[in-house]
Design an enzyme around this catalytic site. Structure first.
Site, PDB file in Angstrom:
ATOM      1  N   ALA A 151       2.240  18.004 119.972  1.00 27.95           N
ATOM      2  CA  ALA A 151       2.422  16.560 119.876  1.00 27.95           C
ATOM      3  C   ALA A 151       3.833  16.222 120.341  1.00 27.95           C
ATOM      4  CB  ALA A 151       2.205  16.096 118.439  1.00 27.95           C
TER       5      ALA A 151
ATOM      6  N   GLY B 240      -0.795  20.255 118.212  1.00 25.31           N
ATOM      7  CA  GLY B 240      -1.836  19.311 118.585  1.00 25.31           C
ATOM      8  C   GLY B 240      -2.603  19.737 119.820  1.00 25.31           C
TER       9      GLY B 240
ATOM     10  N   GLU C  67      -5.177  22.078 118.603  1.00 23.57           N
ATOM     11  CA  GLU C  67      -6.155  21.272 117.868  1.00 23.57           C
ATOM     12  C   GLU C  67      -7.083  20.527 118.825  1.00 23.57           C
ATOM     13  OE1 GLU C  67      -4.386  19.897 113.740  1.00 23.57           O
ATOM     14  OE2 GLU C  67      -2.939  19.529 115.340  1.00 23.57           O
TER      15      GLU C  67
ATOM     16  N   GLU D  93       3.288  24.074 113.094  1.00 28.23           N
ATOM     17  CA  GLU D  93       3.713  22.887 112.343  1.00 28.23           C
ATOM     18  C   GLU D  93       4.569  23.196 111.122  1.00 28.23           C
ATOM     19  OE1 GLU D  93       0.133  21.365 114.645  1.00 28.23           O
ATOM     20  OE2 GLU D  93       0.763  23.253 113.720  1.00 28.23           O
TER      21      GLU D  93
END
Length: 259
Positions: free
Chosen positions: A67, A113, A116, A136
């Site tokens: 992200a 992300g 993911e 994370e």
């Protein structure tokens, strides 16, 4: 086809290739890019010529390296919870429940992300040099776009917790052995052809039946809805912590965090 700033869509017969196109940012998922991915899948859902989708990243370094951490800096608990919920509902769950096959073609780093996003796809193929991970916890947060649920479904609790708690990257070969990946190819130029060859086989089958199969398989895993709600809530709660502030500051200052 819509005009986008952060992604491209290329059609090749019945296959659409969606490319995250921010190579200077390692294809990081900022809010604008997530919005464009959501729009793209809305367009592709309605396109009856398209039978399958390949999702990949521009350049040779990254599929999606994570992200966009710059967007996290000033979020409070409520804002972070909403960020996670929008990511789940508008992008990750849409791909996960998409009734046309979606293959992630992982051409480089798939982190946070980015992994993911790949986990939301139905299948994952990576080039041998790729690395994947969920770092994370190094930022004082947890995966917030479905990673705690979908990784666990693929590899089991022990392996999922090992990846999540250490935050370590693993190689494509390890990811294949663990069950994260369906296939690994040696050369980058073989990545898209491998994904297309799998999709071409699905085109010989009933599109209606494939959509039903996706729905049926997902239905068997659906108590993860409870897990997803927990992930959304806990992701938001992490944004009230001193660890998160230190982790993000250290990332942006390019230093080791002091937890």
């Amino acid at each position: 086809m819509n005009t986008f700033n952060n992604i491209t869509i290329d059609k090749d017969g019945k296959t659409a290739v969606v490319t995250i196109n921010r190579p200077s940012k390692m294809n990081a998922l900022n809010a604008a890019t997530l919005s464009e991915i959501a729009q793209a899948f809305h367009v592709l859902e309605a396109d009856n010529e398209v039978r399958g989708i390949i999702l990949t990243g521009a350049g040779e370094k990254a599929f999606v390296a994570g992200a966009d951490i710059q967007e996290f800096v000033h979020l409070n608990k409520e804002e972070a919870t909403q960020l996670s919920r929008r990511g789940h509902e508008e992008v990750m769950n849409v791909i996960y429940n998409f009734r046309k096959p979606v293959i992630a073609a992982i051409n480089g780093f798939a982190l946070g992300g980015g992994l993911e996003l790949a986990l939301a796809c139905h299948l994952r193929i990576a080039v041998e040099s790729a690395k994947v991970g969920l770092p994370e916890v190094s930022l004082g947060i947890i995966p917030g776009y479905g990673g705690t649920q979908r990784l666990t479904a693929l590899v089991g609790r022990g392996k999922a917790l090992e990846m999540i708690m250490t935050g370590d990257m693993i190689t494509a070969t390890e990811a294949y052995q663990w069950g994260v990946l369906n296939h690994v190819v040696t050369e980058a130029e073989d990545l898209l052809p491998k994904a297309k060859s799998i999709l071409e086989r699905t085109y010989l089958r009933s599109a209606t039946a494939i959509g039903a199969a996706i729905e049926a398989v997902n239905a068997g895993i659906q108590d993860s809805a409870v897990g997803s709600e927990a992930e959304i809530r806990l992701f938001g709660e992490c944004f009230g912590s001193e660890d998160m502030k230190e982790g993000v500051a250290a990332f942006l200052e390019k230093r080791q965090p002091n937890f």
